[in-house]
Scaffold this active site. Structure first.
Site, mmCIF file in Angstrom:
data_model
loop_
_atom_site.group_PDB
_atom_site.id
_atom_site.type_symbol
_atom_site.label_atom_id
_atom_site.label_comp_id
_atom_site.label_asym_id
_atom_site.label_seq_id
_atom_site.Cartn_x
_atom_site.Cartn_y
_atom_site.Cartn_z
ATOM 1 N N ASP A 57 -1.521 12.193 -3.094
ATOM 2 C CA ASP A 57 -0.610 12.812 -4.067
ATOM 3 C C ASP A 57 -1.332 13.169 -5.367
ATOM 4 O O ASP A 57 -1.974 12.311 -5.985
ATOM 5 C CB ASP A 57 0.526 11.819 -4.371
ATOM 6 C CG ASP A 57 1.515 12.371 -5.382
ATOM 7 O OD1 ASP A 57 2.239 13.312 -5.035
ATOM 8 O OD2 ASP A 57 1.552 11.857 -6.523
ATOM 9 N N TYR A 62 -2.729 15.836 -13.872
ATOM 10 C CA TYR A 62 -3.331 14.494 -13.913
ATOM 11 C C TYR A 62 -4.751 14.572 -14.470
ATOM 12 O O TYR A 62 -5.611 15.275 -13.954
ATOM 13 C CB TYR A 62 -3.343 13.837 -12.528
ATOM 14 C CG TYR A 62 -1.965 13.454 -12.013
ATOM 15 C CD1 TYR A 62 -0.864 13.341 -12.873
ATOM 16 C CD2 TYR A 62 -1.742 13.188 -10.671
ATOM 17 C CE1 TYR A 62 0.395 12.995 -12.403
ATOM 18 C CE2 TYR A 62 -0.486 12.827 -10.191
ATOM 19 C CZ TYR A 62 0.584 12.742 -11.073
ATOM 20 O OH TYR A 62 1.831 12.401 -10.599
ATOM 21 N N ARG A 292 -7.333 -3.655 -4.346
ATOM 22 C CA ARG A 292 -5.873 -3.599 -4.504
ATOM 23 C C ARG A 292 -5.269 -2.613 -3.514
ATOM 24 O O ARG A 292 -4.169 -2.819 -3.009
ATOM 25 C CB ARG A 292 -5.515 -3.207 -5.942
ATOM 26 C CG ARG A 292 -4.620 -4.254 -6.558
ATOM 27 C CD ARG A 292 -4.042 -3.944 -7.889
ATOM 28 N NE ARG A 292 -4.913 -3.547 -8.957
ATOM 29 C CZ ARG A 292 -5.627 -4.386 -9.724
ATOM 30 N NH1 ARG A 292 -5.572 -5.679 -9.512
ATOM 31 N NH2 ARG A 292 -6.371 -3.927 -10.696
HETATM 32 N N1 LIG Z 1 6.303 12.374 -9.852
HETATM 33 C C1 LIG Z 1 6.080 11.841 -11.032
HETATM 34 O O1 LIG Z 1 6.700 12.195 -12.043
HETATM 35 C C2 LIG Z 1 5.033 10.762 -11.131
HETATM 36 C C3 LIG Z 1 4.891 10.013 -12.315
HETATM 37 C C4 LIG Z 1 3.919 9.018 -12.362
HETATM 38 C C5 LIG Z 1 3.102 8.785 -11.252
HETATM 39 N N2 LIG Z 1 3.248 9.537 -10.119
HETATM 40 C C6 LIG Z 1 2.407 9.290 -8.911
HETATM 41 O O2 LIG Z 1 2.593 7.966 -8.496
HETATM 42 C C7 LIG Z 1 1.338 7.271 -8.426
HETATM 43 C C8 LIG Z 1 1.540 5.819 -8.785
HETATM 44 O O3 LIG Z 1 2.073 5.696 -10.078
HETATM 45 P P1 LIG Z 1 1.615 4.559 -11.079
HETATM 46 O O4 LIG Z 1 0.130 4.520 -11.117
HETATM 47 O O5 LIG Z 1 2.341 4.760 -12.333
HETATM 48 O O6 LIG Z 1 2.201 3.262 -10.408
HETATM 49 P P2 LIG Z 1 1.689 1.932 -9.685
HETATM 50 O O7 LIG Z 1 1.055 2.228 -8.387
HETATM 51 O O8 LIG Z 1 2.865 1.049 -9.718
HETATM 52 O O9 LIG Z 1 0.624 1.286 -10.679
HETATM 53 C C9 LIG Z 1 -0.759 1.526 -10.599
HETATM 54 C C10 LIG Z 1 -1.389 1.119 -11.905
HETATM 55 O O10 LIG Z 1 -1.109 -0.248 -12.119
HETATM 56 C C11 LIG Z 1 -2.332 -0.977 -12.203
HETATM 57 N N3 LIG Z 1 -2.160 -2.250 -11.492
HETATM 58 C C12 LIG Z 1 -1.441 -2.473 -10.383
HETATM 59 N N4 LIG Z 1 -1.518 -3.787 -10.051
HETATM 60 C C13 LIG Z 1 -2.306 -4.369 -10.967
HETATM 61 C C14 LIG Z 1 -2.741 -5.699 -11.160
HETATM 62 N N5 LIG Z 1 -2.389 -6.693 -10.362
HETATM 63 N N6 LIG Z 1 -3.538 -5.950 -12.214
HETATM 64 C C15 LIG Z 1 -3.930 -4.967 -13.031
HETATM 65 N N7 LIG Z 1 -3.539 -3.668 -12.888
HETATM 66 C C16 LIG Z 1 -2.716 -3.374 -11.865
HETATM 67 C C17 LIG Z 1 -3.382 -0.108 -11.528
HETATM 68 O O11 LIG Z 1 -4.651 -0.414 -12.057
HETATM 69 P P3 LIG Z 1 -5.947 -0.380 -11.071
HETATM 70 O O12 LIG Z 1 -6.247 1.078 -10.859
HETATM 71 O O13 LIG Z 1 -6.985 -1.091 -11.857
HETATM 72 O O14 LIG Z 1 -5.578 -1.084 -9.815
HETATM 73 C C18 LIG Z 1 -2.895 1.284 -11.897
HETATM 74 O O15 LIG Z 1 -3.298 1.623 -13.211
HETATM 75 C C19 LIG Z 1 0.418 8.069 -9.344
HETATM 76 O O16 LIG Z 1 -0.945 7.940 -8.984
HETATM 77 C C20 LIG Z 1 0.919 9.469 -9.122
HETATM 78 O O17 LIG Z 1 0.329 9.996 -7.950
HETATM 79 C C21 LIG Z 1 4.218 10.497 -10.042
#
Ligand SMILES: NC(=O)c1ccc[n+]([C@@H]2O[C@H](COP(=O)([O-])OP(=O)(O)OC[C@H]3O[C@@H](n4cnc5c(N)ncnc54)[C@H](OP(=O)(O)O)[C@@H]3O)[C@@H](O)[C@H]2O)c1
Length: 324
Positions: A57, A62, A292
């Site tokens: 995705d 981004y 992770r």
């Molecule tokens: N459609 C939309 O509007 C929209 C909006 C936001 C995001 N997205 C998509 O959804 C994906 C996921 O979103 P997200 O990144 O916000 O959510 P997520 O998968 O819930 O969170 C990932 C983030 O949390 C950190 N993290 C997770 N577990 C951790 C832990 N135990 N300790 C430290 N850090 C931890 C990760 O760091 P590390 O990398 O260090 O593991 C990363 O920065 C994005 O990549 C994007 O593709 C879509």
């Protein structure tokens, strides 16, 4: 150790893991990335594929395009890899710049330019799915449908989906399109629960469900629209990040106890909880840490085995209050 029952196999779970590429490509500013970021992207893509993930995705915005660009670098270094993956990207958000405010733009001109830019950065001729990132209140439906039709005809996109849209918005859009809307990506997790709270708060005053229009999940299920959950790991709130509230502490403890009892990871429990819902939710995993990413791989098994009691216990702990 938990005493929750563990194996009530059911056939209603489903969905698939998706890899979210927003963490790849270095900083969010204009600074170029280097070899370390290319290596990081290659390692993340490899870890995701090892975890059984095939859909990646993206969005044009981004890291100011650098997430797509670094992904394109990895594809260019690995002949044949493109055909083994599904790539999804998004368009329609314009970030603030050049003295103009951040805004949404579903004009034909912006959509065409955005997709062409994504294809160039990703170094591919097509994306498997294009998502309209967030509704543009000024959209002209006929103009939008025309742009989507052209992109499909030219083979630049193979399917269309949306993100952050309600059932009503999807229905209105679908009425004007010849192609089916195949996915809706929304923020849904054990931490962001309005999507499930809305199911039980009809006729109640609690505001847990604010921001999630009733019927969005049900509409997707009835129309075969894949529900993709972003923020599915709740940014690590229950799997290692410092807890913010008493409910977070209790939930993280329960997640950990269940993970131990089920011989799995905290990440698999958090994602499995989401995937246990019969709407067949597909979590988008945003970690760029290979360990992770690997820790997420067991989520489909956990979803298939999670009992009704464990599912409700996790939800109740996370909301910090009994069911209404
Ligand atoms: N459609 C939309 O509007 C929209 C909006 C936001 C995001 N997205 C998509 O959804 C994906 C996921 O979103 P997200 O990144 O916000 O959510 P997520 O998968 O819930 O969170 C990932 C983030 O949390 C950190 N993290 C997770 N577990 C951790 C832990 N135990 N300790 C430290 N850090 C931890 C990760 O760091 P590390 O990398 O260090 O593991 C990363 O920065 C994005 O990549 C994007 O593709 C879509």
């Amino acid at each position: 150790m938990t005493s929750f029952p563990t194996a009530t196999s059911n056939s209603t779970t489903g969905g698939r893991l998706i890899y979210g590429c927003m963490g790849l490509g270095g900083s969010w500013d204009d600074a170029p990335y280097g070899a370390a970021e290319v290596d990081q992207a290659a390692a993340a893509i490899d870890a995701a594929r090892q975890a059984g993930i095939e859909l990646f995705d993206h969005a044009d915005i981004y890291r100011k395009g650098k997430s797509e660009q670094v992904f394109g670098d990895v594809l260019a270094d690995a002949p044949g890899l493109r055909e083994q993956l599904l790539i999804q990207t998004k368009c329609g958000i314009r970030q603030a710049g050049d003295g103009l405010p951040g805004r949404y733009d579903f004009s034909a001109g912006h959509i065409m330019a955005s997709v062409n830019g994504s294809l160039q950065r990703l170094r591919t001729d097509y994306v498997d799915v294009l998502l309209l990132h967030r509704p543009d209140p000024l959209m002209d439906l006929a103009e939008l449908a025309g742009a989507v039709g052209r992109l499909l005809d030219e083979g630049k996109i193979r399917a269309l989906g949306v993100s952050n849209m309600s059932a009503a918005q999807i229905s209105q859009l679908q009425d004007r399109l010849e192609t089916p809307i195949v996915a809706n990506q929304l923020e849904m997790s054990l931490g962001k629960r309005a999507w499930v709270e809305s199911a039980v708060l009809v006729n109640r005053d609690e505001d847990f469900a604010a921001g999630f229009p009733h019927g969005t999940l049900e509409h997707a299920s009835s129309h075969g629209i894949e529900l993709q959950a972003y923020g599915a790991l709740a940014q690590g709130r229950y799997s290692g990040m410092p807890a913010q509230t008493a409910a977070d502490v209790a939930t993280a403890d329960l997640v950990q106890a269940l993970a131990q009892g089920w011989n799995t990871t905290a990440e698999a429990v958090v994602l499995g909880w989401l995937m246990r819902h019969p709407a067949r939710i597909s979590p988008v995993i945003g970690s760029s840490n290979p360990d992770r990413i690997a820790a997420c791989a067991d989520a489909p098994r956990i979803a298939a085995e999670m009992s009704r009691e464990a599912w409700y216990a996790l939800w109740t702990e996370a909301r910090g209050a009994a069911m209404p």
